[in-house]
Enzyme design. Structure first.
Site, PDB file in Angstrom:
ATOM      1  N   LYS A  51       3.823   8.367  17.403  1.00  0.00           N
ATOM      2  CA  LYS A  51       4.540   8.971  16.269  1.00  0.00           C
ATOM      3  C   LYS A  51       3.533   9.326  15.186  1.00  0.00           C
ATOM      4  O   LYS A  51       2.835   8.468  14.669  1.00  0.00           O
ATOM      5  CB  LYS A  51       5.605   8.030  15.690  1.00  0.00           C
ATOM      6  CG  LYS A  51       6.511   8.821  14.743  1.00  0.00           C
ATOM      7  CD  LYS A  51       7.270   7.983  13.762  1.00  0.00           C
ATOM      8  CE  LYS A  51       6.505   7.625  12.526  1.00  0.00           C
ATOM      9  NZ  LYS A  51       6.148   8.750  11.626  1.00  0.00           N
TER      10      LYS A  51
ATOM     11  N   GLU B 173      -4.390  -1.287  -3.886  1.00  0.00           N
ATOM     12  CA  GLU B 173      -4.991  -0.133  -3.227  1.00  0.00           C
ATOM     13  C   GLU B 173      -4.454   1.119  -3.920  1.00  0.00           C
ATOM     14  O   GLU B 173      -3.266   1.418  -3.844  1.00  0.00           O
ATOM     15  CB  GLU B 173      -4.574  -0.149  -1.752  1.00  0.00           C
ATOM     16  CG  GLU B 173      -5.274   0.876  -0.928  1.00  0.00           C
ATOM     17  CD  GLU B 173      -4.934   0.771   0.548  1.00  0.00           C
ATOM     18  OE1 GLU B 173      -3.767   0.520   0.878  1.00  0.00           O
ATOM     19  OE2 GLU B 173      -5.853   0.947   1.365  1.00  0.00           O
TER      20      GLU B 173
ATOM     21  N   GLU C  59      -3.946  -1.828  11.639  1.00  0.00           N
ATOM     22  CA  GLU C  59      -5.037  -1.409  10.734  1.00  0.00           C
ATOM     23  C   GLU C  59      -4.372  -1.112   9.404  1.00  0.00           C
ATOM     24  O   GLU C  59      -3.663  -0.110   9.280  1.00  0.00           O
ATOM     25  CB  GLU C  59      -5.695  -0.117  11.223  1.00  0.00           C
ATOM     26  CG  GLU C  59      -6.423  -0.203  12.515  1.00  0.00           C
ATOM     27  CD  GLU C  59      -7.735  -0.919  12.410  1.00  0.00           C
ATOM     28  OE1 GLU C  59      -8.165  -1.241  11.274  1.00  0.00           O
ATOM     29  OE2 GLU C  59      -8.318  -1.185  13.461  1.00  0.00           O
TER      30      GLU C  59
ATOM     31  N   CYS D 298      -8.562   3.866   3.977  1.00  0.00           N
ATOM     32  CA  CYS D 298      -8.196   2.450   3.940  1.00  0.00           C
ATOM     33  C   CYS D 298      -9.406   1.598   3.574  1.00  0.00           C
ATOM     34  O   CYS D 298      -9.271   0.553   2.962  1.00  0.00           O
ATOM     35  CB  CYS D 298      -7.599   2.017   5.259  1.00  0.00           C
ATOM     36  SG  CYS D 298      -8.564   2.559   6.659  1.00  0.00           S
TER      37      CYS D 298
HETATM   38  N1  LIG Z   1      -4.804   1.973   6.323  1.00  0.00           N
HETATM   39  C1  LIG Z   1      -4.680   3.280   6.267  1.00  0.00           C
HETATM   40  O1  LIG Z   1      -5.399   4.025   6.905  1.00  0.00           O
HETATM   41  C2  LIG Z   1      -3.613   3.879   5.416  1.00  0.00           C
HETATM   42  C3  LIG Z   1      -3.176   5.163   5.727  1.00  0.00           C
HETATM   43  C4  LIG Z   1      -2.148   5.731   4.963  1.00  0.00           C
HETATM   44  C5  LIG Z   1      -1.633   5.004   3.908  1.00  0.00           C
HETATM   45  N2  LIG Z   1      -2.112   3.777   3.605  1.00  0.00           N
HETATM   46  C6  LIG Z   1      -1.581   3.014   2.471  1.00  0.00           C
HETATM   47  O2  LIG Z   1      -0.203   3.088   2.491  1.00  0.00           O
HETATM   48  C7  LIG Z   1       0.294   3.579   1.259  1.00  0.00           C
HETATM   49  C8  LIG Z   1       1.562   4.326   1.476  1.00  0.00           C
HETATM   50  O3  LIG Z   1       1.364   5.395   2.381  1.00  0.00           O
HETATM   51  P1  LIG Z   1       2.495   5.716   3.428  1.00  0.00           P
HETATM   52  O4  LIG Z   1       3.811   5.493   2.800  1.00  0.00           O
HETATM   53  O5  LIG Z   1       2.259   7.033   4.051  1.00  0.00           O
HETATM   54  O6  LIG Z   1       2.139   4.602   4.536  1.00  0.00           O
HETATM   55  P2  LIG Z   1       3.108   3.979   5.589  1.00  0.00           P
HETATM   56  O7  LIG Z   1       2.540   2.708   6.036  1.00  0.00           O
HETATM   57  O8  LIG Z   1       4.489   3.986   5.078  1.00  0.00           O
HETATM   58  O9  LIG Z   1       3.043   5.060   6.786  1.00  0.00           O
HETATM   59  C9  LIG Z   1       2.175   4.982   7.898  1.00  0.00           C
HETATM   60  C10 LIG Z   1       2.959   5.310   9.173  1.00  0.00           C
HETATM   61  O10 LIG Z   1       3.998   4.340   9.338  1.00  0.00           O
HETATM   62  C11 LIG Z   1       5.247   4.988   9.497  1.00  0.00           C
HETATM   63  N3  LIG Z   1       6.305   4.134   8.956  1.00  0.00           N
HETATM   64  C12 LIG Z   1       6.741   4.053   7.669  1.00  0.00           C
HETATM   65  N4  LIG Z   1       7.762   3.171   7.584  1.00  0.00           N
HETATM   66  C13 LIG Z   1       7.978   2.685   8.831  1.00  0.00           C
HETATM   67  C14 LIG Z   1       8.900   1.756   9.388  1.00  0.00           C
HETATM   68  N5  LIG Z   1       9.828   1.165   8.640  1.00  0.00           N
HETATM   69  N6  LIG Z   1       8.818   1.486  10.699  1.00  0.00           N
HETATM   70  C15 LIG Z   1       7.896   2.081  11.475  1.00  0.00           C
HETATM   71  N7  LIG Z   1       7.015   2.988  11.021  1.00  0.00           N
HETATM   72  C16 LIG Z   1       7.045   3.286   9.706  1.00  0.00           C
HETATM   73  C17 LIG Z   1       5.080   6.303   8.762  1.00  0.00           C
HETATM   74  O11 LIG Z   1       6.042   7.239   9.187  1.00  0.00           O
HETATM   75  C18 LIG Z   1       3.658   6.674   9.135  1.00  0.00           C
HETATM   76  O12 LIG Z   1       3.633   7.244  10.429  1.00  0.00           O
HETATM   77  C19 LIG Z   1      -0.868   4.389   0.722  1.00  0.00           C
HETATM   78  O13 LIG Z   1      -0.799   4.539  -0.646  1.00  0.00           O
HETATM   79  C20 LIG Z   1      -2.016   3.554   1.141  1.00  0.00           C
HETATM   80  O14 LIG Z   1      -2.188   2.509   0.239  1.00  0.00           O
HETATM   81  C21 LIG Z   1      -3.071   3.189   4.342  1.00  0.00           C
END
Ligand SMILES: NC(=O)c1ccc[n+]([C@@H]2O[C@H](COP(=O)([O-])OP(=O)(O)OC[C@H]3O[C@@H](n4cnc5c(N)ncnc54)[C@H](O)[C@@H]3O)[C@@H](O)[C@H]2O)c1
Length: 503
Positions: free
Chosen positions: A194, A401, A270, A304
């Site tokens: 996904k 973060e 991660e 990250c």
């Molecule tokens: N570690 C990293 O590489 C990384 C990458 C993006 C964002 N972030 C952090 O996350 C914060 C928020 O970003 P975000 O909202 O896009 O991240 P997120 O963790 O919500 O999203 C990452 C992935 O998880 C999916 N996801 C979201 N909610 C989910 C759920 N309930 N069940 C399963 N999958 C789910 C999203 O659709 C996306 O594909 C950023 O501000 C940053 O701090 C970290």
């Protein structure tokens, strides 16, 4: 007033040199509409305007994709193919990506906002290299025979784990695809991946190329959609044998719970970070300034492992600060398709607002705003490169973060103190150290509780180097040999020996 806080930045966005051809879900080797018929818009971060409407997968589409992956795993041909044949398909795929690098880089920039030159010259070559690396592993994965106390022949088989569910974020859509898909396929698994709802386009494009390279239908299924619907359905699925997730720590906890609540599938995570970047008194200051700048501002600060707490020794603090500020002011921000641009827009309005809230919090907590601090232009999600000095450990900007172009500079006196303060975070993803003293480098690299320590460098992401977090930055490692274990089961096969010449 800073040079960059002037008029609208994007009057006339440069037209991306690429067409959007793939917007449906890729299930069982076919592009299909979502079961609900719904679509969602993906936006251009330069303007906030719609680039394309993409099929919106949810639980039913995840079910369809998992069934296809299950069938492809249970009935073959993928896991039954020789490892060499699998490796050849992965190599053919890498060749196709190389041929389509310009289009892919353009699509990545359009959907994500990162500089085109960065996508083309850094990320696409790393993507290809990673698939070469794991293609090389495919026919070198093998088990062991181990001695037993009695007359037994004991084989330990390393088998593919089955159907892998993979959830990736928006900050490096292609590289995260590679880190997940490369090892899983090399080990003979099938996949439902996904993509992030902000960046669905390049995953579909490369998945199409994989099928052109000869990947059998059902081996790699790509579902676009939202987290709480499609993502949660994947994490919760009873027929998914392994889950790999990259994203925020909060969502990591949710998917871990879903995995436990359903079928206890093993999970690698991660997650976030608040990585220290430590500049010692004996560091080459000009190089340290440049590297600390790169460590934080690369990819609009949306990494990250961003070096988001810049600790500077008190004896070089003033000199460092002056140069770090000058460097941030010099940073070129603008249309990421324009040559020479170092920084594009943040991914979306949510992240943009969040970063601006953190900047306000920094000002309110009496950190010194050295430069930046505001929106840039009047369209899209651009933020001025921002530097705070006089930052204290207890300020929100030193703890959370931020995931944006905001450098926070803190002062330290001695090594024991900085190790303690650097470790005073629930995260432990990465750290940077700048020193010309080998003993200092060794002391810091052993003392810091982080999955990666870069000494006099930062953001080195070779395919063979493991990456992952201590503490709340994650579980497990990706890349290198370590990622293979995430996608393998270990089976002991014990057979009695008769008249054996040796044990
Ligand atoms: N570690 C990293 O590489 C990384 C990458 C993006 C964002 N972030 C952090 O996350 C914060 C928020 O970003 P975000 O909202 O896009 O991240 P997120 O963790 O919500 O999203 C990452 C992935 O998880 C999916 N996801 C979201 N909610 C989910 C759920 N309930 N069940 C399963 N999958 C789910 C999203 O659709 C996306 O594909 C950023 O501000 C940053 O701090 C970290």
């Amino acid at each position: 007033m800073d040079r960059f806080s002037t008029a609208a930045l994007i009057e006339e966005p440069i037209t991306p040199p690429v067409q959007i051809n793939y917007t449906k879900l890729l299930i069982n080797g076919q592009f299909v509409d979502s079961a609900s018929g719904k679509t969602f818009p993906t936006l251009d971060p330069r303007t906030g305007e719609v680039i394309a409407h993409v099929a919106e997968g949810d639980a039913e589409d995840i079910n369809r994709a998992v069934s296809a992956a299950r069938k492809a795993f249970d009935e073959g041909p993928w896991p039954k193919m020789s490892a060499y044949e699998r490796s050849r398909i992965i190599l053919r795929f890498a060749d196709l990506v190389e041929k389509n690098m310009k289009e892919l880089a353009a699509l990545e920039t359009w959907d994500n906002g990162k500089p085109y030159e960065q996508a083309l010259k850094v990320e696409l070559p790393k993507f290809v290299r990673l698939f070469h690396y794991y293609a090389g592993w495919a026919d070198k994965i093998h088990g062991l025979t181990v001695p037993a106390d009695g007359p037994y022949h004991v084989q330990v088989l390393h088998e593919p784990i089955g159907v892998a569910g993979q959830i990736i974020p928006w900050n490096f859509p292609l590289l995260m695809f590679a880190w997940k898909v490369g090892p899983a396929l090399a080990c003979g698994n099938t996949i439902v991946l996904k993509t992030a709802e902000q960046t669905p386009l390049t995953g579909l494009y490369v998945a199409k190329l994989f099928h052109e390279a000869g990947l059998p239908p059902g081996v790699l299924n790509v579902v676009s959609g939202y987290g709480p619907t499609a993502g949660a359905a994947l994490a919760n699925h009873m027929d998914v044998d392994k889950l790999a997730f990259t994203g925020s720590t909060d969502t990591g906890k949710i998917v871990l719970k879903l995995a436990a609540r359903s079928n206890l599938k093993p999970v690698t995570l991660e997650l976030g970070g608040k990585s220290p970047f430590i500049i010692c008194e004996d560091a080459n200051i000009d190089k340290a300034v440049e590297m600390a700048h790169f460590a934080l501002f690369f990819n609009q600060g949306q990494c990250c492992c961003a070096g988001s707490r810049t600790f500077v020794h008190e004896s070089v603090y003033d000199k460092f600060l002056e140069k770090a500020k000058a460097r941030a002011i010099r940073r070129t921000v603008g249309d990421p398709f324009k040559k020479g641009i170092e920084q594009g827009p943040q991914i979306d309005s949510e992240q943009f607002e969040k970063v601006l809230r953190y900047i306000r919090s920094g000002i309110d907590s009496n950190a010194t705003l050295e430069c930046g601090g505001e929106r840039l232009g009047s369209k899209g999600f651009f933020i001025q490169p921002t530097v705070f000095s006089n930052v204290e450990d207890n300020m929100l900007i030193a703890q959370d973060e931020i995931f944006g172009p905001v450098q926070t500079i803190l002062k330290f006196k001695d090594l024991d103190e900085v190790i303690k303060r650097a470790n005073m975070t629930p995260y432990g993803l990465a750290a940077g150290v700048f020193t010309s003293n080998l003993d200092t480098a060794n002391t810091l690299s052993r003392g810091l509780r982080a999955g990666t320590v870069w000494i006099n460098c930062f953001n080195i992401f070779d395919a063979a180097i493991p990456f992952g977090g201590y503490k709340m930055s994650g579980i497990g490692r990706e890349k290198g040999i370590y990622s293979l274990n995430n996608y393998l089961q270990v089976k002991a096969v014990v057979t009695p020996l008769k008249n054996s010449a040796w044990l």
